[in-house]
Design a protein around this motif. Structure first.
Motif, PDB file in Angstrom:
ATOM      1  N   ARG A  39      -6.432  10.747  -1.383  1.00 16.97           N
ATOM      2  CA  ARG A  39      -7.825   9.258  -1.641  1.00 16.97           C
ATOM      3  C   ARG A  39      -7.892   7.930  -1.880  1.00 16.97           C
ATOM      4  O   ARG A  39      -6.985   7.437  -2.601  1.00 16.97           O
ATOM      5  CB  ARG A  39      -7.999  10.157  -3.835  1.00 16.97           C
ATOM      6  CG  ARG A  39      -8.136  11.620  -3.293  1.00 16.97           C
ATOM      7  CD  ARG A  39      -8.804  11.837  -4.720  1.00 16.97           C
ATOM      8  NE  ARG A  39      -8.768  13.187  -5.191  1.00 16.97           N
ATOM      9  CZ  ARG A  39      -8.669  13.749  -6.183  1.00 16.97           C
ATOM     10  NH1 ARG A  39      -8.770  13.206  -7.374  1.00 16.97           N
ATOM     11  NH2 ARG A  39      -8.891  15.037  -6.534  1.00 16.97           N
ATOM     12  N   ASP A  40      -9.214   7.763  -1.155  1.00 13.52           N
ATOM     13  CA  ASP A  40      -8.916   6.089  -1.218  1.00 13.52           C
ATOM     14  C   ASP A  40     -10.290   5.573  -2.757  1.00 13.52           C
ATOM     15  O   ASP A  40     -10.836   6.075  -2.623  1.00 13.52           O
ATOM     16  CB  ASP A  40      -9.865   5.714   0.047  1.00 13.52           C
ATOM     17  CG  ASP A  40      -9.489   6.106   0.639  1.00 13.52           C
ATOM     18  OD1 ASP A  40      -7.847   6.157   1.630  1.00 13.52           O
ATOM     19  OD2 ASP A  40     -10.121   6.532   1.736  1.00 13.52           O
ATOM     20  N   PHE A  44      -8.566  -2.132  -0.731  1.00 11.99           N
ATOM     21  CA  PHE A  44      -9.150  -0.034  -0.683  1.00 11.99           C
ATOM     22  C   PHE A  44      -7.461   0.617  -1.199  1.00 11.99           C
ATOM     23  O   PHE A  44      -6.831   0.283  -0.026  1.00 11.99           O
ATOM     24  CB  PHE A  44      -9.884   1.413  -0.172  1.00 11.99           C
ATOM     25  CG  PHE A  44     -10.966   1.226   0.191  1.00 11.99           C
ATOM     26  CD1 PHE A  44     -11.728   1.920  -0.909  1.00 11.99           C
ATOM     27  CD2 PHE A  44     -12.192   0.011   0.249  1.00 11.99           C
ATOM     28  CE1 PHE A  44     -13.249   2.132  -1.012  1.00 11.99           C
ATOM     29  CE2 PHE A  44     -12.948  -0.039   0.294  1.00 11.99           C
ATOM     30  CZ  PHE A  44     -13.967   0.969  -0.604  1.00 11.99           C
ATOM     31  N   VAL A  45      -6.858   0.832  -2.124  1.00  9.46           N
ATOM     32  CA  VAL A  45      -5.685   2.123  -1.997  1.00  9.46           C
ATOM     33  C   VAL A  45      -5.582   3.450  -1.705  1.00  9.46           C
ATOM     34  O   VAL A  45      -6.484   4.000  -3.015  1.00  9.46           O
ATOM     35  CB  VAL A  45      -4.948   1.300  -3.534  1.00  9.46           C
ATOM     36  CG1 VAL A  45      -3.585   1.582  -3.716  1.00  9.46           C
ATOM     37  CG2 VAL A  45      -4.973  -0.139  -3.687  1.00  9.46           C
ATOM     38  N   THR A  46      -4.483   3.709  -0.894  1.00  6.29           N
ATOM     39  CA  THR A  46      -4.993   5.222  -1.420  1.00  6.29           C
ATOM     40  C   THR A  46      -3.512   6.190  -1.261  1.00  6.29           C
ATOM     41  O   THR A  46      -2.771   5.096  -1.387  1.00  6.29           O
ATOM     42  CB  THR A  46      -4.842   5.542   0.541  1.00  6.29           C
ATOM     43  OG1 THR A  46      -5.240   5.004   1.044  1.00  6.29           O
ATOM     44  CG2 THR A  46      -4.707   7.375   0.866  1.00  6.29           C
ATOM     45  N   LYS A  47      -4.264   6.222  -2.975  1.00  9.33           N
ATOM     46  CA  LYS A  47      -3.209   7.334  -3.547  1.00  9.33           C
ATOM     47  C   LYS A  47      -3.200   9.039  -2.783  1.00  9.33           C
ATOM     48  O   LYS A  47      -4.300   9.744  -3.311  1.00  9.33           O
ATOM     49  CB  LYS A  47      -3.790   7.111  -4.908  1.00  9.33           C
ATOM     50  CG  LYS A  47      -4.014   5.545  -5.910  1.00  9.33           C
ATOM     51  CD  LYS A  47      -2.723   4.696  -5.694  1.00  9.33           C
ATOM     52  CE  LYS A  47      -1.584   4.050  -6.098  1.00  9.33           C
ATOM     53  NZ  LYS A  47      -0.678   3.551  -5.970  1.00  9.33           N
ATOM     54  N   VAL A  48      -2.552   9.160  -3.327  1.00 13.39           N
ATOM     55  CA  VAL A  48      -1.766  10.897  -3.856  1.00 13.39           C
ATOM     56  C   VAL A  48      -2.116  11.169  -4.719  1.00 13.39           C
ATOM     57  O   VAL A  48      -0.775  11.457  -5.455  1.00 13.39           O
ATOM     58  CB  VAL A  48      -0.372  11.393  -2.546  1.00 13.39           C
ATOM     59  CG1 VAL A  48      -0.334  12.570  -2.624  1.00 13.39           C
ATOM     60  CG2 VAL A  48      -0.463  10.921  -1.053  1.00 13.39           C
ATOM     61  N   ILE A  49      -3.566  12.044  -5.350  1.00 16.30           N
ATOM     62  CA  ILE A  49      -3.959  12.946  -6.224  1.00 16.30           C
ATOM     63  C   ILE A  49      -3.791  13.989  -6.018  1.00 16.30           C
ATOM     64  O   ILE A  49      -4.508  14.310  -5.679  1.00 16.30           O
ATOM     65  CB  ILE A  49      -4.727  11.708  -6.472  1.00 16.30           C
ATOM     66  CG1 ILE A  49      -5.087  10.111  -7.311  1.00 16.30           C
ATOM     67  CG2 ILE A  49      -5.173  12.955  -8.213  1.00 16.30           C
ATOM     68  CD1 ILE A  49      -5.687   9.563  -7.255  1.00 16.30           C
ATOM     69  N   ASP A  50      -3.002  15.229  -7.173  1.00 22.96           N
ATOM     70  CA  ASP A  50      -2.558  16.516  -6.860  1.00 22.96           C
ATOM     71  C   ASP A  50      -2.895  16.524  -5.117  1.00 22.96           C
ATOM     72  O   ASP A  50      -3.722  17.709  -5.244  1.00 22.96           O
ATOM     73  CB  ASP A  50      -5.020  17.267  -7.795  1.00 22.96           C
ATOM     74  CG  ASP A  50      -4.582  16.265  -9.182  1.00 22.96           C
ATOM     75  OD1 ASP A  50      -3.699  16.407  -9.537  1.00 22.96           O
ATOM     76  OD2 ASP A  50      -5.406  16.516  -9.401  1.00 22.96           O
ATOM     77  N   GLY A  51      -2.296  16.395  -4.562  1.00 19.35           N
ATOM     78  CA  GLY A  51      -1.968  16.663  -2.764  1.00 19.35           C
ATOM     79  C   GLY A  51      -2.562  16.015  -2.061  1.00 19.35           C
ATOM     80  O   GLY A  51      -2.595  16.623  -0.383  1.00 19.35           O
ATOM     81  N   GLU A  52      -3.770  15.575  -2.741  1.00 18.31           N
ATOM     82  CA  GLU A  52      -4.922  15.106  -1.320  1.00 18.31           C
ATOM     83  C   GLU A  52      -4.344  13.759  -1.247  1.00 18.31           C
ATOM     84  O   GLU A  52      -4.468  12.897  -2.770  1.00 18.31           O
ATOM     85  CB  GLU A  52      -6.289  15.589  -2.048  1.00 18.31           C
ATOM     86  CG  GLU A  52      -6.433  16.804  -1.971  1.00 18.31           C
ATOM     87  CD  GLU A  52      -7.156  17.927  -2.514  1.00 18.31           C
ATOM     88  OE1 GLU A  52      -8.161  16.537  -2.736  1.00 18.31           O
ATOM     89  OE2 GLU A  52      -8.221  18.832  -1.900  1.00 18.31           O
ATOM     90  N   LEU A  92       1.292  -1.233  -0.067  1.00 11.77           N
ATOM     91  CA  LEU A  92      -0.007  -0.080  -0.131  1.00 11.77           C
ATOM     92  C   LEU A  92       0.475   1.028  -0.050  1.00 11.77           C
ATOM     93  O   LEU A  92       0.060   2.164  -0.737  1.00 11.77           O
ATOM     94  CB  LEU A  92      -0.693   0.462   1.529  1.00 11.77           C
ATOM     95  CG  LEU A  92      -2.047  -1.209   1.156  1.00 11.77           C
ATOM     96  CD1 LEU A  92      -3.048  -0.719   2.574  1.00 11.77           C
ATOM     97  CD2 LEU A  92      -3.243  -0.982   0.060  1.00 11.77           C
ATOM     98  N   LEU A  93       2.233   1.544   0.149  1.00  9.15           N
ATOM     99  CA  LEU A  93       3.252   2.436  -0.147  1.00  9.15           C
ATOM    100  C   LEU A  93       3.719   2.608  -1.075  1.00  9.15           C
ATOM    101  O   LEU A  93       5.064   3.264  -1.617  1.00  9.15           O
ATOM    102  CB  LEU A  93       4.629   2.281   1.227  1.00  9.15           C
ATOM    103  CG  LEU A  93       3.158   2.182   3.481  1.00  9.15           C
ATOM    104  CD1 LEU A  93       4.472   2.480   4.331  1.00  9.15           C
ATOM    105  CD2 LEU A  93       2.754   3.932   2.873  1.00  9.15           C
ATOM    106  N   ASN A  94       3.306   1.665  -2.067  1.00  5.53           N
ATOM    107  CA  ASN A  94       3.756   1.434  -3.780  1.00  5.53           C
ATOM    108  C   ASN A  94       5.455   0.245  -3.398  1.00  5.53           C
ATOM    109  O   ASN A  94       6.506   0.712  -4.437  1.00  5.53           O
ATOM    110  CB  ASN A  94       3.992   2.806  -3.906  1.00  5.53           C
ATOM    111  CG  ASN A  94       2.755   3.496  -4.806  1.00  5.53           C
ATOM    112  OD1 ASN A  94       1.704   2.407  -4.615  1.00  5.53           O
ATOM    113  ND2 ASN A  94       2.230   4.499  -4.706  1.00  5.53           N
ATOM    114  N   ILE A  95       5.861  -0.244  -2.205  1.00  5.68           N
ATOM    115  CA  ILE A  95       6.523  -0.717  -2.187  1.00  5.68           C
ATOM    116  C   ILE A  95       6.805  -2.120  -2.955  1.00  5.68           C
ATOM    117  O   ILE A  95       6.219  -2.849  -1.602  1.00  5.68           O
ATOM    118  CB  ILE A  95       7.560  -0.908  -0.210  1.00  5.68           C
ATOM    119  CG1 ILE A  95       7.708   0.815  -0.189  1.00  5.68           C
ATOM    120  CG2 ILE A  95       8.842  -1.898  -1.046  1.00  5.68           C
ATOM    121  CD1 ILE A  95       7.986   0.786   1.274  1.00  5.68           C
ATOM    122  N   ILE A  96       7.079  -2.756  -3.548  1.00  5.76           N
ATOM    123  CA  ILE A  96       6.928  -4.022  -4.194  1.00  5.76           C
ATOM    124  C   ILE A  96       7.688  -5.111  -3.604  1.00  5.76           C
ATOM    125  O   ILE A  96       9.191  -4.633  -3.516  1.00  5.76           O
ATOM    126  CB  ILE A  96       7.529  -3.758  -6.105  1.00  5.76           C
ATOM    127  CG1 ILE A  96       6.777  -3.117  -6.505  1.00  5.76           C
ATOM    128  CG2 ILE A  96       7.158  -4.917  -5.907  1.00  5.76           C
ATOM    129  CD1 ILE A  96       7.140  -2.561  -8.355  1.00  5.76           C
TER     130      ILE A  96
END
Length: 352
Positions: A96-97, A86-94, A61-65
């Motif tokens: 989002r789940d 759910f995967v939490t991503k940072v999009i445009d500085g926010e 979930l931290l994008n670490i493969i």
């Protein structure tokens, strides 16, 4: 905490990489945040572990493969049930789940070699002790009787070409660790030892101190301790199993091929013996001196393991497993078959 939060945002806003890749990409940026504190690979990994523990996120979930370099082959099917997460991503500085649905998948491992990375790397839910969302199944007529861990890829190629693990009398699964197995390599081995299969784990390593040390480490709680890769259980418990049966080749097998008085003497094999180093000496002494149930020597019941190690030390034996070529198949098959068929005919080292 501010540094942890900054690291989390940087990771979740980036493309997926392994931990080592992230370290080099973010080293200069984090150096400014940390100030005087020097960033090393050790404290980088330690900080990632803390983020995983605080947030409850597995590393994926931290994008670490997660690296899973081992591969597997044998008469089994790997099943992954449908998952919703759910995967939490940072999009445009926010943050989002984003909801992700992964459909049920079955991978037949009988034909061909499958990287464990393809089975586990996208494991967004992490690993737990109940293995709820993935499992191993097989046909009743080809239920694996053993799982064989092989240290080197070259040795695994010899085993794969023989296909002895697909014989009806002793069907089994072969896991090539390409050196010491990763977390998921060890976790897969442990899955094979649990219900419903309950198979024995055998090991085929190079005939040298490092090869033997791999067998010892497989049954100990040492190794990777990246707590973000699992949930609800210590990693040592998820990877650990009680016993690994040493299938060879043994130092005594090497001596037979080196002795001119032996029927097994092989002139070409003599050229395969490698130079004994001080590191080999230190590793072997550590194996001989280690005490307790986790000791390689004490895992055997007859004391034969100690005899083999002392022979390795006395003769400075250091040979790669693939040097045995086709003869290796006969050694492995006969010992594994004897261990399976004779309930009390195997003590972890030799057929009685």
């Amino acid at each position: 905490m501010a540094i942890m939060k900054e690291m989390q945002n940087m990771l979740m806003g980036s493309f997926g990489r392994n931990s080592r890749g992230f370290f080099y990409v973010m080293r200069s940026t984090l150096a400014n945040i940390l100030g005087r504190e020097k960033l090393t690979k050790d404290n980088w990994d330690m900080r990632i572990n803390r983020i995983c523990c605080i947030t409850g996120y597995p590393r994926n979930l931290l994008n670490i493969i997660v690296e899973a370099k081992a591969n597997v082959m044998g008469p089994t099917t790997f099943v992954r049930d449908q998952e919703e997460f759910f995967v939490t991503k940072v999009i445009d500085g926010e943050q989002r789940d984003i909801k992700v649905i992964r459909l049920r998948e079955e991978i037949n491992m009988t034909n061909g070699v499958h990287l464990l990375g393809h089975l586990f790397v996208n494991d967004h839910l992490g690993v737990d002790s109940k293995n709820k969302h993935f499992r191993i199944k097989c046909r009743s007529e080809t239920v694996p009787r053993f799982v064989l861990f092989v240290e080197s890829e070259e040795t695994a190629k010899i085993i794969r070409s023989s296909m002895f693990f697909l014989r009806r009398d002793t069907p089994g699964v072969v896991v090539c660790g390409k050196g010491y197995p990763s977390f998921y390599g060890r976790f897969f081995l442990r899955m094979m030892t649990k219900a419903p299969l309950f198979v024995k784990v055998f090991a085929c390593t190079d005939v040298n101190p490092y090869g033997v040390s791999i067998i010892q480490r497989l049954t100990s709680s040492s190794g990777s301790r990246s707590s973000g890769r699992f949930v609800n259980a210590p990693e040592s418990e998820l990877c650990k199993f009680e016993n690994v049966w040493w299938a060879g080749p043994f130092p005594s097998d090497v001596v037979k091929k080196l002795s001119q008085d032996s029927e097994s003497y092989d002139k070409e094999f003599v050229k395969q013996v490698q130079h004994w180093t001080s590191h080999d000496e230190d590793t072997l002494q550590s194996l001989l001196n280690k005490k307790g149930s986790g000791s390689f020597v004490n895992q055997g019941s007859s004391g034969q393991r100690k005899i083999e190690l002392e022979l390795m030390h006395q003769r400075k034996i250091k040979v790669e497993g693939e040097a045995f070529e086709e003869e290796l198949i006969n050694l492995l098959h006969s010992r594994i078959r004897a261990a399976i068929r004779e309930e009390n005919g195997w003590d972890g080292e030799h057929v009685k």
